[in-house]
Design a protein around this motif. Sequence first.
Motif, PDB file in Angstrom:
ATOM      1  N   ALA A  56       0.831  -1.213   0.000  1.00  9.88           N
ATOM      2  CA  ALA A  56       0.000   0.000   0.000  1.00  9.88           C
ATOM      3  C   ALA A  56       0.858   1.252   0.000  1.00  9.88           C
ATOM      4  O   ALA A  56       0.531   2.246  -0.651  1.00  9.88           O
ATOM      5  CB  ALA A  56      -0.936  -0.015   1.211  1.00  9.88           C
ATOM      6  N   ALA A  57       1.987   1.204   0.730  1.00 12.59           N
ATOM      7  CA  ALA A  57       2.889   2.366   0.748  1.00 12.59           C
ATOM      8  C   ALA A  57       3.501   2.588  -0.627  1.00 12.59           C
ATOM      9  O   ALA A  57       3.645   3.733  -1.072  1.00 12.59           O
ATOM     10  CB  ALA A  57       3.978   2.151   1.796  1.00 12.59           C
ATOM     11  N   GLU A  58       3.866   1.492  -1.313  1.00  8.01           N
ATOM     12  CA  GLU A  58       4.428   1.631  -2.655  1.00  8.01           C
ATOM     13  C   GLU A  58       3.384   2.161  -3.629  1.00  8.01           C
ATOM     14  O   GLU A  58       3.689   2.980  -4.497  1.00  8.01           O
ATOM     15  CB  GLU A  58       4.962   0.275  -3.123  1.00  8.01           C
ATOM     16  N   VAL A  63       4.467   9.380   1.011  1.00  8.63           N
ATOM     17  CA  VAL A  63       3.839   9.018   2.276  1.00  8.63           C
ATOM     18  C   VAL A  63       2.683   9.976   2.551  1.00  8.63           C
ATOM     19  O   VAL A  63       2.854  11.191   2.517  1.00  8.63           O
ATOM     20  CB  VAL A  63       4.864   9.076   3.428  1.00  8.63           C
ATOM     21  N   PRO A  64       1.469   9.448   2.801  1.00  7.54           N
ATOM     22  CA  PRO A  64       0.321  10.331   3.046  1.00  7.54           C
ATOM     23  C   PRO A  64       0.540  11.222   4.259  1.00  7.54           C
ATOM     24  O   PRO A  64       1.280  10.892   5.177  1.00  7.54           O
ATOM     25  CB  PRO A  64      -0.834   9.342   3.278  1.00  7.54           C
ATOM     26  N   SER A  65      -0.162  12.355   4.261  1.00 11.82           N
ATOM     27  CA  SER A  65      -0.012  13.315   5.352  1.00 11.82           C
ATOM     28  C   SER A  65      -0.936  12.951   6.504  1.00 11.82           C
ATOM     29  O   SER A  65      -1.855  13.691   6.850  1.00 11.82           O
ATOM     30  CB  SER A  65      -0.330  14.729   4.849  1.00 11.82           C
ATOM     31  N   LEU A  66      -0.724  11.784   7.081  1.00 11.52           N
ATOM     32  CA  LEU A  66      -1.449  11.362   8.267  1.00 11.52           C
ATOM     33  C   LEU A  66      -0.594  11.649   9.492  1.00 11.52           C
ATOM     34  O   LEU A  66       0.636  11.566   9.429  1.00 11.52           O
ATOM     35  CB  LEU A  66      -1.778   9.867   8.183  1.00 11.52           C
ATOM     36  N   PRO A  67      -1.207  11.984  10.626  1.00 13.89           N
ATOM     37  CA  PRO A  67      -0.405  12.319  11.814  1.00 13.89           C
ATOM     38  C   PRO A  67       0.565  11.225  12.210  1.00 13.89           C
ATOM     39  O   PRO A  67       1.701  11.511  12.603  1.00 13.89           O
ATOM     40  CB  PRO A  67      -1.470  12.557  12.896  1.00 13.89           C
ATOM     41  N   ILE A  68       0.131   9.973  12.136  1.00  8.19           N
ATOM     42  CA  ILE A  68       0.996   8.889  12.574  1.00  8.19           C
ATOM     43  C   ILE A  68       2.100   8.589  11.568  1.00  8.19           C
ATOM     44  O   ILE A  68       3.113   7.962  11.894  1.00  8.19           O
ATOM     45  CB  ILE A  68       0.158   7.611  12.824  1.00  8.19           C
ATOM     46  N   LEU A  69       1.921   9.042  10.323  1.00  5.29           N
ATOM     47  CA  LEU A  69       2.931   8.826   9.292  1.00  5.29           C
ATOM     48  C   LEU A  69       3.820  10.038   9.074  1.00  5.29           C
ATOM     49  O   LEU A  69       4.871   9.926   8.445  1.00  5.29           O
ATOM     50  CB  LEU A  69       2.255   8.453   7.966  1.00  5.29           C
ATOM     51  N   GLU A 233      -5.926   5.851   1.983  1.00  5.87           N
ATOM     52  CA  GLU A 233      -6.871   5.525   3.060  1.00  5.87           C
ATOM     53  C   GLU A 233      -6.603   4.142   3.620  1.00  5.87           C
ATOM     54  O   GLU A 233      -6.680   3.917   4.839  1.00  5.87           O
ATOM     55  CB  GLU A 233      -8.304   5.626   2.540  1.00  5.87           C
ATOM     56  N   ILE A 234      -6.282   3.196   2.757  1.00  4.95           N
ATOM     57  CA  ILE A 234      -5.965   1.842   3.225  1.00  4.95           C
ATOM     58  C   ILE A 234      -4.722   1.855   4.095  1.00  4.95           C
ATOM     59  O   ILE A 234      -4.662   1.192   5.145  1.00  4.95           O
ATOM     60  CB  ILE A 234      -5.788   0.895   2.029  1.00  4.95           C
ATOM     61  N   LEU A 235      -3.721   2.621   3.682  1.00  2.00           N
ATOM     62  CA  LEU A 235      -2.494   2.704   4.471  1.00  2.00           C
ATOM     63  C   LEU A 235      -2.768   3.327   5.840  1.00  2.00           C
ATOM     64  O   LEU A 235      -2.206   2.897   6.847  1.00  2.00           O
ATOM     65  CB  LEU A 235      -1.453   3.530   3.714  1.00  2.00           C
ATOM     66  N   GLY A 236      -3.653   4.322   5.867  1.00  3.33           N
ATOM     67  CA  GLY A 236      -4.011   4.928   7.141  1.00  3.33           C
ATOM     68  C   GLY A 236      -4.678   3.953   8.091  1.00  3.33           C
ATOM     69  O   GLY A 236      -4.572   4.079   9.314  1.00  3.33           O
ATOM     70  N   ARG A 237      -5.377   2.960   7.548  1.00  7.99           N
ATOM     71  CA  ARG A 237      -6.008   1.944   8.385  1.00  7.99           C
ATOM     72  C   ARG A 237      -5.031   0.841   8.784  1.00  7.99           C
ATOM     73  O   ARG A 237      -5.133   0.270   9.864  1.00  7.99           O
ATOM     74  CB  ARG A 237      -7.195   1.323   7.640  1.00  7.99           C
ATOM     75  N   LEU A 238      -4.079   0.541   7.901  1.00  8.93           N
ATOM     76  CA  LEU A 238      -3.163  -0.564   8.167  1.00  8.93           C
ATOM     77  C   LEU A 238      -2.065  -0.203   9.155  1.00  8.93           C
ATOM     78  O   LEU A 238      -1.631  -1.060   9.933  1.00  8.93           O
ATOM     79  CB  LEU A 238      -2.520  -1.042   6.849  1.00  8.93           C
ATOM     80  N   VAL A 239      -1.619   1.047   9.129  1.00  6.16           N
ATOM     81  CA  VAL A 239      -0.461   1.415   9.947  1.00  6.16           C
ATOM     82  C   VAL A 239      -0.719   1.231  11.439  1.00  6.16           C
ATOM     83  O   VAL A 239       0.121   0.655  12.145  1.00  6.16           O
ATOM     84  CB  VAL A 239      -0.020   2.857   9.622  1.00  6.16           C
ATOM     85  N   PRO A 240      -1.859   1.691  11.998  1.00  4.54           N
ATOM     86  CA  PRO A 240      -2.088   1.411  13.429  1.00  4.54           C
ATOM     87  C   PRO A 240      -2.094  -0.088  13.740  1.00  4.54           C
ATOM     88  O   PRO A 240      -1.576  -0.508  14.786  1.00  4.54           O
ATOM     89  CB  PRO A 240      -3.452   2.054  13.699  1.00  4.54           C
TER      90      PRO A 240
END
Length: 307
Positions: A56-58, A63-69, A233-240
């Motif tokens: 998903a990152a590739e 890298v999306p601008s999510l707080p955790i990323l 959006e998928i990456l934002g769900r997978l990272v946590p």
Amino acid sequence: MPSQRDVRNRIASVQNIRTITRAMEMVAAARLRRAEQRIEALRPYAHALRRLTRQAAEAAGAVPSLPILTPHDSVQRVALLLIAGDRGLAGAFNSQIVRAGVAAGREHEAEGIQTLYFAAGRRPASSLSFRGLEPAAAFTGFSDRPSFVDARRIAERLMAAYVDGEVDRVDVFYNGYISPITQVVRRERILPVHEAAVIAGVGTEHDTLEEALSGEHKPGPKPLVEYEPDPDEILGRLVPDYVEVSIFRALLESTASEHGARMTAMRNASENAAVLIEDLTLEMNRARQAAITQEIMEVVAGAEGLG
């Protein structure tokens, strides 16, 4: 020289201790087998989640601008999570984690970076408090059999600290399980995620072995994957989930290492007790022989005096 009664009492005490250490060794061996099974059961899921997150990152490109990323501009405070046990009698299992974490904290302090400690286990929490390094949070009571709920609780606290700007980086220290007699202190970067192995593409030895077994890096065409919703959006769900599973895996590795270290320590204690019993038995026999010789000499002296 101690009396025969004193030596006999010491032998009885050592025998009782050896009985206890043998029982603890057998209990640790049984728990170690269950811990190994839990690690084996988690590995396929952890590997699949790592693979999906990397893909998903590739696909997301930048890298999306999510707080955790989102990486912080500078590293001013670093969180160190020390994972060890709730109990002792496991050799250097607990102390080596505390030493490694404190040494890393001193290195950060020398560089002008503030260190914030987190502890998973009563032993690292009490050791940090004894050294005057009060942990920001302590998670205890589950080192023998950690659950995913425990890992999620720790991950949520660390992710909240990172997102709120309380810390700029999170590293975890734990004992990696190799065999019942071999445990290796490991240090892994959890946050920011872009510096972790999942996106940076730098895996540990275990990740390399798993990828080799799964054939992920085999040459040839790769399947085309379409994402719904978009990869960001998928990456934002997978990272946590990836952070939670990474901590859960560290907890399981630490649990297996603890049982292996305790089993080895109790086996060594039983063997040392057996050697001590032999020495004490020899000492008691010598004391008895000396007493018999003394009695014979007194009889002979008395007979000569009467003659």
